[in-house]
Design a protein around this motif. Structure first.
Motif, mmCIF file in Angstrom:
data_model
loop_
_atom_site.group_PDB
_atom_site.id
_atom_site.type_symbol
_atom_site.label_atom_id
_atom_site.label_comp_id
_atom_site.label_asym_id
_atom_site.label_seq_id
_atom_site.Cartn_x
_atom_site.Cartn_y
_atom_site.Cartn_z
ATOM 1 N N ILE B 120 -7.068 22.558 -1.761
ATOM 2 C CA ILE B 120 -7.548 21.168 -1.784
ATOM 3 C C ILE B 120 -8.865 21.120 -1.020
ATOM 4 N N VAL B 121 -9.884 20.629 -1.686
ATOM 5 C CA VAL B 121 -11.208 20.619 -1.062
ATOM 6 C C VAL B 121 -11.784 19.208 -1.131
ATOM 7 N N ARG B 122 -12.527 18.862 -0.085
ATOM 8 C CA ARG B 122 -13.096 17.507 0.015
ATOM 9 C C ARG B 122 -14.554 17.613 0.429
ATOM 10 N N ASN B 123 -15.342 16.670 0.001
ATOM 11 C CA ASN B 123 -16.748 16.634 0.379
ATOM 12 C C ASN B 123 -16.876 16.792 1.903
ATOM 13 N N PRO B 124 -17.595 17.811 2.367
ATOM 14 C CA PRO B 124 -17.661 18.041 3.821
ATOM 15 C C PRO B 124 -18.325 16.900 4.580
ATOM 16 N N LEU B 125 -19.096 16.072 3.885
ATOM 17 C CA LEU B 125 -19.690 14.912 4.568
ATOM 18 C C LEU B 125 -18.581 13.941 4.989
ATOM 19 N N ASP B 126 -17.575 13.784 4.135
ATOM 20 C CA ASP B 126 -16.428 12.938 4.494
ATOM 21 C C ASP B 126 -15.502 13.656 5.467
ATOM 22 N N VAL B 127 -15.354 14.978 5.293
ATOM 23 C CA VAL B 127 -14.500 15.743 6.213
ATOM 24 C C VAL B 127 -15.026 15.581 7.642
ATOM 25 N N ALA B 128 -16.348 15.625 7.797
ATOM 26 C CA ALA B 128 -16.937 15.561 9.150
ATOM 27 C C ALA B 128 -16.500 14.290 9.875
ATOM 28 N N CYS B 129 -16.489 13.164 9.156
ATOM 29 C CA CYS B 129 -16.111 11.882 9.789
ATOM 30 C C CYS B 129 -14.636 11.909 10.184
ATOM 31 N N SER B 130 -13.803 12.346 9.248
ATOM 32 C CA SER B 130 -12.372 12.336 9.472
ATOM 33 C C SER B 130 -11.965 13.383 10.531
ATOM 34 N N PHE B 131 -12.643 14.510 10.481
ATOM 35 C CA PHE B 131 -12.341 15.608 11.409
ATOM 36 C C PHE B 131 -12.686 15.188 12.841
ATOM 37 N N ALA B 132 -13.787 14.435 12.996
ATOM 38 C CA ALA B 132 -14.179 13.954 14.335
ATOM 39 C C ALA B 132 -13.081 13.058 14.896
ATOM 40 N N ASN B 133 -12.550 12.181 14.051
ATOM 41 C CA ASN B 133 -11.463 11.296 14.492
ATOM 42 C C ASN B 133 -10.231 12.116 14.857
ATOM 43 N N HIS B 134 -9.918 13.093 14.027
ATOM 44 C CA HIS B 134 -8.721 13.917 14.230
ATOM 45 C C HIS B 134 -8.812 14.715 15.531
ATOM 46 N N MET B 135 -10.001 15.260 15.781
ATOM 47 C CA MET B 135 -10.169 16.120 16.955
ATOM 48 C C MET B 135 -10.516 15.317 18.208
ATOM 49 N N GLY B 136 -10.763 14.028 18.047
ATOM 50 C CA GLY B 136 -11.143 13.211 19.187
ATOM 51 C C GLY B 136 -12.491 13.631 19.746
ATOM 52 N N CYS B 137 -13.423 13.968 18.847
ATOM 53 C CA CYS B 137 -14.746 14.402 19.301
ATOM 54 C C CYS B 137 -15.806 13.582 18.564
ATOM 55 N N THR B 138 -17.060 13.801 18.926
ATOM 56 C CA THR B 138 -18.130 13.088 18.229
ATOM 57 C C THR B 138 -18.342 13.719 16.862
ATOM 58 N N ILE B 139 -19.044 12.987 16.006
ATOM 59 C CA ILE B 139 -19.338 13.535 14.678
ATOM 60 C C ILE B 139 -20.238 14.768 14.805
ATOM 61 N N ASP B 140 -21.157 14.742 15.745
ATOM 62 C CA ASP B 140 -22.016 15.920 15.954
ATOM 63 C C ASP B 140 -21.179 17.146 16.322
ATOM 64 N N GLU B 141 -20.209 16.927 17.178
ATOM 65 C CA GLU B 141 -19.336 18.054 17.565
ATOM 66 C C GLU B 141 -18.503 18.524 16.369
ATOM 67 N N ALA B 142 -18.031 17.581 15.558
ATOM 68 C CA ALA B 142 -17.242 17.968 14.379
ATOM 69 C C ALA B 142 -18.094 18.789 13.422
ATOM 70 N N ILE B 143 -19.342 18.377 13.248
ATOM 71 C CA ILE B 143 -20.242 19.129 12.349
ATOM 72 C C ILE B 143 -20.470 20.537 12.904
ATOM 73 N N ALA B 144 -20.606 20.617 14.228
ATOM 74 C CA ALA B 144 -20.801 21.938 14.848
ATOM 75 C C ALA B 144 -19.577 22.823 14.631
ATOM 76 N N LYS B 145 -18.376 22.258 14.772
ATOM 77 C CA LYS B 145 -17.158 23.048 14.537
ATOM 78 C C LYS B 145 -17.104 23.504 13.083
ATOM 79 N N MET B 146 -17.481 22.625 12.170
ATOM 80 C CA MET B 146 -17.423 22.976 10.743
ATOM 81 C C MET B 146 -18.442 24.060 10.378
ATOM 82 N N GLY B 147 -19.458 24.218 11.248
ATOM 83 C CA GLY B 147 -20.461 25.244 10.978
ATOM 84 C C GLY B 147 -20.206 26.540 11.726
#
Lengths: 295, 296
Positions: B120-147
């Motif tokens: 199951i794959v999702r647009n990473p632009l949307d993943v970044a927002c949701s992942f930040a909420n899930h991890m309790g971090c900023t969106i910048d930090e979520a983008i860094a984790k995804m990279g």
């Protein structure tokens, strides 16, 4: 000779964390070093990728650590992997092999930590990572003694039997609870958990099981739900120490009897923990309040 | 004596990077299998343990992995799945690990135990927002984790109910599953689950050897709709919500990133994952994000 979980054990492998047995004591079980077949148990039944059973026997391999043969509730043969350190062998020996030896003797164990409360014992059960040891450390910080960490065997009178005077605790948990960890070693190289000595916080005498709290369910708020009658069976089975091995050794009918006895003497409750972060202090408060409310 | 025996069943992995629709998909599978008259309780989605569940791993091994290093646990995990494939008819297990291999070439997810994977794959632009909420971090930090090509979850230092999981970067995760030779797979896009549900879920159900007649799929899709999942979480909470997140089922839409990411963040995601985004239809030929602005 050592005293561990109500047994006098004669061990070739030094067990510095166990209490010394009195000089006049006779060994009830022994641990010796020896050869254990590398590929399982001839004529046995396979219970998992690394476990076999035969009549009165369990073969268990922990790859890279040791192979163990546990026989008739009397003997554990240990065949260490070449080059492995003694701490690591002992760490695993005092887990499943010893738990199985006890089960072969009809002494079943809960997968939990035993805490002395008044004249009784509270056992917190849960899978690894559920927070059992952190909670035990919190009880210890409040002055309660710890009988056992992870393996909580019960004798015929449903008393929890004391184990070693140690608690395996993560550095973060120790720090949060302001426990001194100066000079405390990791349980084995490469593993973060610390091997904390309990000292005076260890209770070396058996204590009657009065309360079982099962950690693991998650929900909106912290909630304690008491289960009764036949409903006790499922949580007790799930949190029987190495239930797969107990079942594989055809010890289920004895196990069922013990579950019945536990349900007769103890209050068994399932603890729902909130999905938000919750401090061990708050969990301990709730369990103690529940104990106080229901006796 | 070392014979592992012929597998009688096997495991279908429900694989994804976190916050890509895996739980929604599992809710569909559970509703499809139970075929009940009311939606399944989100706290009773028992399609099978997550691959990293320590309870599953320890039970099958017969000893405690809490006393092992992450690398030692990794080496044992294929044995657990191979063994479990013998014991259950067909299991449907969630997995967030990337499809990595051990030094001996064996896939972590096990070659013999695996029947296939729905990825199951999702647009990473949307993943970044949701992942930040899930991890309790900023969106910048979520983008860094995804990279981060070495990104891991449930790393040692704490003891978790799950074993350490190596995710790699978002692109690395996707590539590990969809390009791995010898793995039967069906790729399902979150956006297709949203906008073409019957067609998409039917295709996935057929792949997973599950019932896929239209009325049953339609009912399971309806019972697993985002509004229903959201309602249940609001009423009773959801056990799989991370401690750091305010809620698990957040927006359930495609294109939410347009309101949550700034241009610099969008550019950073595209810079890091452009080739894979283009391949999956998330970027047009000019390198611009494609559509996906509809809400549920």
């Amino acid at each position: 000779m050592y005293r561990l979980y109500g047994l006098v054990i004669d061990s070739e492998l030094p067990l510095p964390e166990a209490l010394a047995a009195p000089p006049e004591a006779r060994a009830q079980a022994r641990v010796r070093l020896g050869d254990v077949a590398p590929d399982g148990l001839a004529g046995g039944r396979r219970l998992g990728p690394f476990a076999w059973s035969g009549p009165g026997v369990l073969w268990l391999s922990v790859p890279g650590v040791a192979r163990f043969l546990v026989r008739d509730g009397q003997e554990i043969v240990v065949d260490p992997h070449h080059g492995v350190d003694e701490d690591t062998v002992r760490l695993f020996l005092l887990g499943s092999p010893l738990g199985v030896l006890l089960a072969q003797r009809g002494t079943f164990a809960l997968h939990g930590n035993g805490i002395r409360l008044g004249d009784g014992c509270l056992v917190c059960c849960g899978t690894s990572g559920a927070g059992k040891s952190t909670l035990a450390a919190e009880f210890m910080r409040r002055g309660h003694q710890v009988l056992t960490d992870d393996l909580a065997p019960l004798d015929d009178e449903c008393r929890v039997l004391p184990g070693t005077a140690r608690l395996k605790l993560l550095p973060d948990a120790a720090k949060r609870l302001k426990l001194s960890v100066d000079g405390v070693r990791a349980v084995r190289p490469g593993v973060a958990k610390l091997d904390l000595e309990l000292g005076a916080a260890f209770c070396a005498e058996p204590a009657p099981l009065r309360w079982v709290y099962v950690l693991g369910r998650r929900g909106r708020e912290l909630e304690i739900t008491t289960v009764r009658g036949i409903e006790c069976l499922a949580p007790l089975r799930v949190h029987t120490y190495r239930f797969r091995l107990v079942k594989g050794m055809a010890l289920l009918s004895e196990h069922l009897e013990v579950c019945g006895r536990i349900a007769d003497v103890a209050r068994i409750s399932v603890v729902t923990l909130p999905t938000r972060r919750i401090a061990p202090e708050a969990v301990a408060d709730s369990l103690l309040a529940d104990v106080a409310a229901h006796g | 004596m070392a014979n592992q025996g012929a597998a009688v069943g096997g495991i279908y992995w429900l694989a994804s990077y976190p916050k890509s629709g895996n739980t929604w998909f599992r809710a569909f599978v559970q509703n499809l299998r139970s075929d009940g008259e009311a939606p399944v309780d989100i706290n009773e989605i028992h399609t099978g343990s997550i691959a990293g569940a320590r309870g599953w791993i320890d039970d099958v091994l017969g000893f405690d992995t809490a006393n092992l290093t992450d690398e030692e646990v990794d080496r044992l995990r294929p044995h657990v799945y191979r063994w479990s494939a013998r014991e259950e008819e067909i299991g449907y297990h969630k997995i967030h690990d990337a499809y990595t291999r051990l030094p001996d070439g064996e896939p972590l997810a096990s070659r013999d135990g695996t029947l296939g994977a729905v990825y199951i794959v999702r647009n990473p632009l949307d993943v970044a927002c949701s992942f930040a909420n899930h991890m309790g971090c900023t969106i910048d930090e979520a983008i860094a984790k995804m990279g981060d090509p070495d990104f891991q979850m449930a790393r040692r230092g704490g003891l978790f109910r799950q074993a350490r999981q190596r995710l790699l970067s978002w692109s690395g995760h996707v590539a590990s599953w969809i390009d791995s030779p010898g793995l039967r797979r069906e790729v399902v896009r979150y956006e297709d689950m949203l906008f073409r549900p019957l067609e998409t879920f039917t295709r996935a159900a057929r792949f997973l050897e599950l019932p896929h007649d239209a009325p049953r799929v339609e009912k399971a899709v309806r019972f697993a709709a985002f509004d229903e999942l959201h309602r249940q979480e609001a009423e009773h909470g959801f056990a799989e919500k991370s401690a750091r997140a305010s809620r698990f089922f957040r927006r359930g839409e495609a294109g939410g990133w347009k309101e949550e990411l700034n241009p610099e963040q969008v550019a950073r995601v595209i810079a890091g994952h452009g080739p894979m985004m283009r391949r999956l239809g998330y970027l047009d030929a000019g390198g611009q994000p494609v559509g996906g602005g509809r809400r549920r």
